[in-house]
Design an enzyme around this catalytic site. Structure first.
Site, PDB file in Angstrom:
ATOM      1  CB  CYS A 115      -0.864  -0.074   1.139  1.00  0.00           C
ATOM      2  SG  CYS A 115      -1.949  -1.251   1.291  1.00  0.00           S
ATOM      3  CG  HIS A 254      -2.870   3.373   3.496  1.00  0.00           C
ATOM      4  ND1 HIS A 254      -3.450   3.257   2.035  1.00  0.00           N
ATOM      5  CD2 HIS A 254      -2.628   2.017   3.865  1.00  0.00           C
ATOM      6  CE1 HIS A 254      -3.843   1.994   2.089  1.00  0.00           C
ATOM      7  NE2 HIS A 254      -3.285   1.413   2.963  1.00  0.00           N
ATOM      8  CG  ASN A 284      -6.516  -0.619   2.081  1.00  0.00           C
ATOM      9  OD1 ASN A 284      -5.966  -0.100   1.373  1.00  0.00           O
ATOM     10  ND2 ASN A 284      -5.809  -1.338   2.985  1.00  0.00           N
TER      11      ASN A 284
HETATM   12  O1  UT7 Z   1      -3.070  -1.411   4.033  1.00  0.00           O
HETATM   13  C1  UT7 Z   1      -2.733  -2.329   4.963  1.00  0.00           C
HETATM   14  C2  UT7 Z   1      -3.569  -3.483   5.028  1.00  0.00           C
HETATM   15  N1  UT7 Z   1      -4.176  -3.677   6.215  1.00  0.00           N
HETATM   16  C3  UT7 Z   1      -4.633  -2.862   7.131  1.00  0.00           C
HETATM   17  O2  UT7 Z   1      -4.463  -1.825   7.315  1.00  0.00           O
HETATM   18  C4  UT7 Z   1      -5.281  -3.677   8.028  1.00  0.00           C
HETATM   19  C5  UT7 Z   1      -5.141  -3.031   9.567  1.00  0.00           C
HETATM   20  N2  UT7 Z   1      -5.975  -3.871  10.566  1.00  0.00           N
HETATM   21  C6  UT7 Z   1      -7.212  -3.313  10.626  1.00  0.00           C
HETATM   22  O3  UT7 Z   1      -7.632  -2.553  10.174  1.00  0.00           O
HETATM   23  C7  UT7 Z   1      -8.107  -4.334  11.772  1.00  0.00           C
HETATM   24  O4  UT7 Z   1      -7.231  -5.159  12.528  1.00  0.00           O
HETATM   25  C8  UT7 Z   1      -9.131  -5.172  11.158  1.00  0.00           C
HETATM   26  C9  UT7 Z   1     -10.225  -4.407  10.619  1.00  0.00           C
HETATM   27  C10 UT7 Z   1      -8.719  -6.019  10.106  1.00  0.00           C
HETATM   28  C11 UT7 Z   1      -9.812  -5.978  12.175  1.00  0.00           C
HETATM   29  O5  UT7 Z   1     -10.395  -5.299  13.251  1.00  0.00           O
HETATM   30  P1  UT7 Z   1     -10.119  -5.710  14.908  1.00  0.00           P
HETATM   31  O6  UT7 Z   1     -10.865  -4.513  15.749  1.00  0.00           O
HETATM   32  O7  UT7 Z   1      -8.320  -5.880  14.823  1.00  0.00           O
HETATM   33  O8  UT7 Z   1     -10.731  -7.113  14.809  1.00  0.00           O
HETATM   34  P2  UT7 Z   1     -10.394  -8.485  15.130  1.00  0.00           P
HETATM   35  O9  UT7 Z   1      -9.368  -9.075  14.064  1.00  0.00           O
HETATM   36  O10 UT7 Z   1      -9.587  -8.645  16.715  1.00  0.00           O
HETATM   37  O11 UT7 Z   1     -11.489  -9.382  15.227  1.00  0.00           O
HETATM   38  C12 UT7 Z   1     -12.361  -9.197  16.284  1.00  0.00           C
HETATM   39  C13 UT7 Z   1     -13.580 -10.157  16.013  1.00  0.00           C
HETATM   40  C14 UT7 Z   1     -13.270 -11.550  15.795  1.00  0.00           C
HETATM   41  O12 UT7 Z   1     -14.073 -12.393  16.433  1.00  0.00           O
HETATM   42  P3  UT7 Z   1     -13.725 -13.202  17.698  1.00  0.00           P
HETATM   43  O13 UT7 Z   1     -12.549 -14.015  17.685  1.00  0.00           O
HETATM   44  O14 UT7 Z   1     -13.521 -11.921  18.887  1.00  0.00           O
HETATM   45  O15 UT7 Z   1     -15.133 -13.853  18.156  1.00  0.00           O
HETATM   46  C15 UT7 Z   1     -13.222 -11.852  14.295  1.00  0.00           C
HETATM   47  O16 UT7 Z   1     -13.457 -13.022  13.852  1.00  0.00           O
HETATM   48  O17 UT7 Z   1     -14.408  -9.810  14.724  1.00  0.00           O
HETATM   49  C16 UT7 Z   1     -14.270 -10.968  14.256  1.00  0.00           C
HETATM   50  N3  UT7 Z   1     -14.482 -10.354  12.641  1.00  0.00           N
HETATM   51  C17 UT7 Z   1     -15.634  -9.877  12.105  1.00  0.00           C
HETATM   52  N4  UT7 Z   1     -17.012  -9.993  12.360  1.00  0.00           N
HETATM   53  C18 UT7 Z   1     -17.874  -9.621  11.547  1.00  0.00           C
HETATM   54  C19 UT7 Z   1     -13.642 -10.349  11.690  1.00  0.00           C
HETATM   55  N5  UT7 Z   1     -13.941  -9.699  10.648  1.00  0.00           N
HETATM   56  C20 UT7 Z   1     -15.038  -9.654  10.586  1.00  0.00           C
HETATM   57  C21 UT7 Z   1     -16.313  -9.196   9.700  1.00  0.00           C
HETATM   58  N6  UT7 Z   1     -17.402  -9.346  10.213  1.00  0.00           N
HETATM   59  N7  UT7 Z   1     -15.949  -8.723   8.521  1.00  0.00           N
END
Ligand code: UT7
Length: 327
Positions: A115, A254, A284
């Site tokens: 990115c 970004h 993104n």
């Molecule tokens: O350009 C560079 C590329 N990447 C990024 O910039 C990504 C950087 N990371 C992020 O933006 C965040 O970490 C995410 C948006 C990807 C995830 O947010 P988070 O607050 O870190 O959530 P998490 O990964 O800790 O997930 C929390 C919960 C999980 O469930 P459990 O294990 O707590 O029961 C996931 O399974 O949310 C669940 N989950 C979802 N639920 C509904 C993950 N994706 C989804 C979804 N819908 N799409």
């Protein structure tokens, strides 16, 4: 003696017509508009249609940037396309663009820095012009991430979108690009990757069956890295440019996640009104994100002559980069 100052002469962008909202995604995977909105700030994204590829949007963005800059394709000495989703592994998407633009004297290559690709391409093209490589360069960030998303994986498919942004750079009498800063840490390579399809894991029935041709990401680790590096990269380029952070008129980070953007702005004490955000509209778009935001900011009249603009990005690699621009 050649002039060795470089500025952005014009910008352009392009996104697919097709809109996919969070509500559309609710019908495809186990997710909700509420989860996506609160965790990322994304409400919708643009997705390429049948027959459209990265070069489709790169070309439109490039044509718009050339028009804004009042530069003809024949004047270009260099074309760099930053992308993780080229039309093909080779030839470079920049060569396909060169052909379509009929930019007969331009050297062309692609650049892959996740990115951060556009900021890398901007910095390298600026140095190329300063070093005597020519007078005009076209820098494009373009992606069709929808083509490498696993539409069964809710942890990634809700985050990304397609589009392109471009900038034309030229030698000038005024200093436009005041400073840039680039960095990388391959120790984090495994955090964001597309495992199969190249020399390490060539395409096979197994790689297809195991869904290894799609983006894999450790979102939490990338999140932590992003917040820290956005601050560091911003402060470093501010120092290199010999300005103070409160002199920045517009901060264009970004567009990955509104929470990352807000915490970076808070750490840097940049007030909300100086932060450009369009992640809610496009998600993104990887290397297209910063030039797409830059072009929108220009066209919405948010950047005026003399303004100081701070670009900062991070991404797969891991990579990061920042640029300080006097408009
Ligand atoms: O350009 C560079 C590329 N990447 C990024 O910039 C990504 C950087 N990371 C992020 O933006 C965040 O970490 C995410 C948006 C990807 C995830 O947010 P988070 O607050 O870190 O959530 P998490 O990964 O800790 O997930 C929390 C919960 C999980 O469930 P459990 O294990 O707590 O029961 C996931 O399974 O949310 C669940 N989950 C979802 N639920 C509904 C993950 N994706 C989804 C979804 N819908 N799409």
């Amino acid at each position: 003696m050649r002039e060795s100052k470089v500025k952005i002469l014009g910008t352009g962008s392009s996104v697919p017509e097709r809109v996919i909202t969070n509500f559309d995604l609710e019908k495809m995977v186990d997710t909700s508009d509420e989860w996506i909105t609160t965790r990322t700030g994304i409400k919708q994204r643009r997705i390429a249609g049948e027959g459209e590829s990265t070069s489709t949007f790169a070309l439109l963005a490039a044509q718009r940037a050339l028009q804004a800059a009042q530069v003809s394709p024949e004047e270009l000495d260099l074309i760099v396309v930053a992308t993780v989703t080229p039309d093909m592994l080779f030839p470079a998407t920049s060569c396909l663009l060169q052909r379509e633009l009929k930019a007969s004297k331009a050297a062309s290559c692609d650049l892959e820095a996740g990115c951060t690709g556009f900021v890398y391409a901007l910095s390298l093209a600026e140095k190329y012009l300063r070093g005597g490589g020519g007078e005009k360069a076209l820098v494009v960030g373009a992606e069709t991430l929808s083509k490498i998303l696993d539409w069964q994986d809710r942890s990634t498919c809700v985050l990304f979108g397609d589009g392109a942004g471009a900038a034309v750079l030229g030698l000038s009498e005024e200093e436009g690009i005041l400073a840039t800063y680039l960095g990388s840490d391959g120790g984090g390579a495994h955090l964001l990757e597309l495992p199969a399809g190249c020399s390490r894991m060539p395409a096979s029935l197994d790689t297809v069956n195991n869904r290894l041709h799609y983006i894999k990401m450790n979102g939490n680790e990338v999140f932590k890295f992003a917040v820290k590096i956005m601050e560091e990269a911003s402060l470093e380029v501010i120092k290199r440019g010999n300005v103070e952070i409160d002199e920045v008129s517009l901060f264009i980070p970004h567009q990955a996640n509104i929470r990352i953007i807000n915490s970076a702005a808070k750490r840097l004490s940049i007030p909300e009104e100086k932060v450009f955000v369009n992640v809610h509209k496009y998600g993104n778009t990887s290397s297209a994100s910063i030039p797409l935001a830059l072009d929108e900011a220009c066209r919405e009249g948010k950047i005026k002559r003399g303004d100081l603009v701070l670009l900062v990005g991070f991404g797969a690699g891991l990579t990061w980069g920042s640029a300080l621009i006097r408009w």
